[in-house]
Design an enzyme around this catalytic site. Sequence first.
Site, PDB file in Angstrom:
ATOM      1  N   LYS A  38       0.837  -1.195   0.000  1.00 43.13           N
ATOM      2  CA  LYS A  38       0.000   0.000   0.000  1.00 43.13           C
ATOM      3  C   LYS A  38       0.873   1.247   0.000  1.00 43.13           C
ATOM      4  O   LYS A  38       2.078   1.188   0.261  1.00 43.13           O
ATOM      5  CB  LYS A  38      -0.918   0.010   1.220  1.00 43.13           C
ATOM      6  CG  LYS A  38      -0.182   0.078   2.552  1.00 43.13           C
ATOM      7  CD  LYS A  38      -1.136   0.060   3.728  1.00 43.13           C
ATOM      8  CE  LYS A  38      -0.382   0.170   5.053  1.00 43.13           C
ATOM      9  NZ  LYS A  38      -1.284   0.194   6.209  1.00 43.13           N
ATOM     10  N   TYR A 255      15.843  30.630   8.050  1.00 44.22           N
ATOM     11  CA  TYR A 255      14.869  31.591   8.541  1.00 44.22           C
ATOM     12  C   TYR A 255      15.064  31.875  10.035  1.00 44.22           C
ATOM     13  O   TYR A 255      15.420  31.012  10.813  1.00 44.22           O
ATOM     14  CB  TYR A 255      13.452  31.067   8.318  1.00 44.22           C
ATOM     15  CG  TYR A 255      13.058  30.946   6.875  1.00 44.22           C
ATOM     16  CD1 TYR A 255      12.934  32.071   6.071  1.00 44.22           C
ATOM     17  CD2 TYR A 255      12.800  29.702   6.312  1.00 44.22           C
ATOM     18  CE1 TYR A 255      12.557  31.957   4.742  1.00 44.22           C
ATOM     19  CE2 TYR A 255      12.414  29.569   4.984  1.00 44.22           C
ATOM     20  CZ  TYR A 255      12.303  30.706   4.206  1.00 44.22           C
ATOM     21  OH  TYR A 255      11.933  30.582   2.895  1.00 44.22           O
TER      22      TYR A 255
END
Length: 367
Positions: A38, A255
Amino acid sequence: MISPLKSAGEAVVDLAAVAANVRTVAAATGTAVMAVVKADGFGHGAVAVARAAVAAGATWLGATSAREALELRAAGLTAPVLSWLHPPDEDFARLIAAHVDLGVSTVAHLHAVAAAARTLGRPAHVQLKVDIGLSRNGAGPDDWPELVAWAHKYETEETVRVRGVWSHPAGEPATDREIATYEDAVRVARAAGLDPPLLHLANSVTALAVPRARFGLCRIGIALYGVGPGLRPVMTLRSRVVNVKRVPAGTGVSYGPDHVTDRPVTLALLPLGYADGVPRAVRGRAEVWLGGRRCPIVGRIAMDQCVVDAGDLPVRLGDPVVLFGAGPGEPTVDEWARWAGTNPHEILTGVGTRIPRLHQYGEVRHQ
């Protein structure tokens, strides 16, 4: 030896490791093995992984959606497939026509499957799922008797064939109480007139740890991809340096800046960020393999890039970097999961779609 990295990042998938893990689990459990592919094979490539697993002896493939199951059939895989998570208005006819076993957890789903089977004029193969405490999919104790009664009715009409009764534990591994609850559900199914040839409860951790829970088949998801004792890691996530800066102490990085260098260092820029599966949560903890040693990721991780503190290493543009892998000293996917506060499943399935998968047989070796 594989060719040098030609893109910003690459997930190298060792299919020989997939095969080895199937054989290891089969030998340890003494049962048949379902390879769960899956989520595009936990991010590794479902079709390639499925082929390697079946070639190594896996007798079943597991999927959670019609799309996943039919992708396997379209690729020419003929091994038995179980698909177990569908809306009640799913087009079950196309799955029945493709010889896909359907996991059924509610009477409403069973009615829809039987109706599709009648339209096709052929019985649907179903596997009934019982909820033993996970409180997700599966019929609960109050609904289970009605589900098995309807399943027996449809079997008598030759609309469905019940090929299995299965469940999934909440415990890691399954507890004695969960196993007993499952065994009680099997007895109820048999008392209703069903005789399912396939019983399965064990996921990866339970398969390896709890012999009582193995029954005739073990479903392996994360173990297939090499997470667990005695297993071979399958994926290596690698990149290369795209910018190098020598900076003095007191230099802000990314940042904020949330990180400021405390000494002169070399900063190496990697073109992978959180859009590629490098979780923002690992900042300040994660390390990569660069220049023969581990180096920390520093500063905030951006969407497309992150910065590595390479110390005094003589880093050059294009140098290879391993984020996680299986080589000596390289960070592992287990470590990345710990740094991110999650599990290896999320790290592997989180590797972004713009990262190409390179499927090969044999361990990764860097030039």
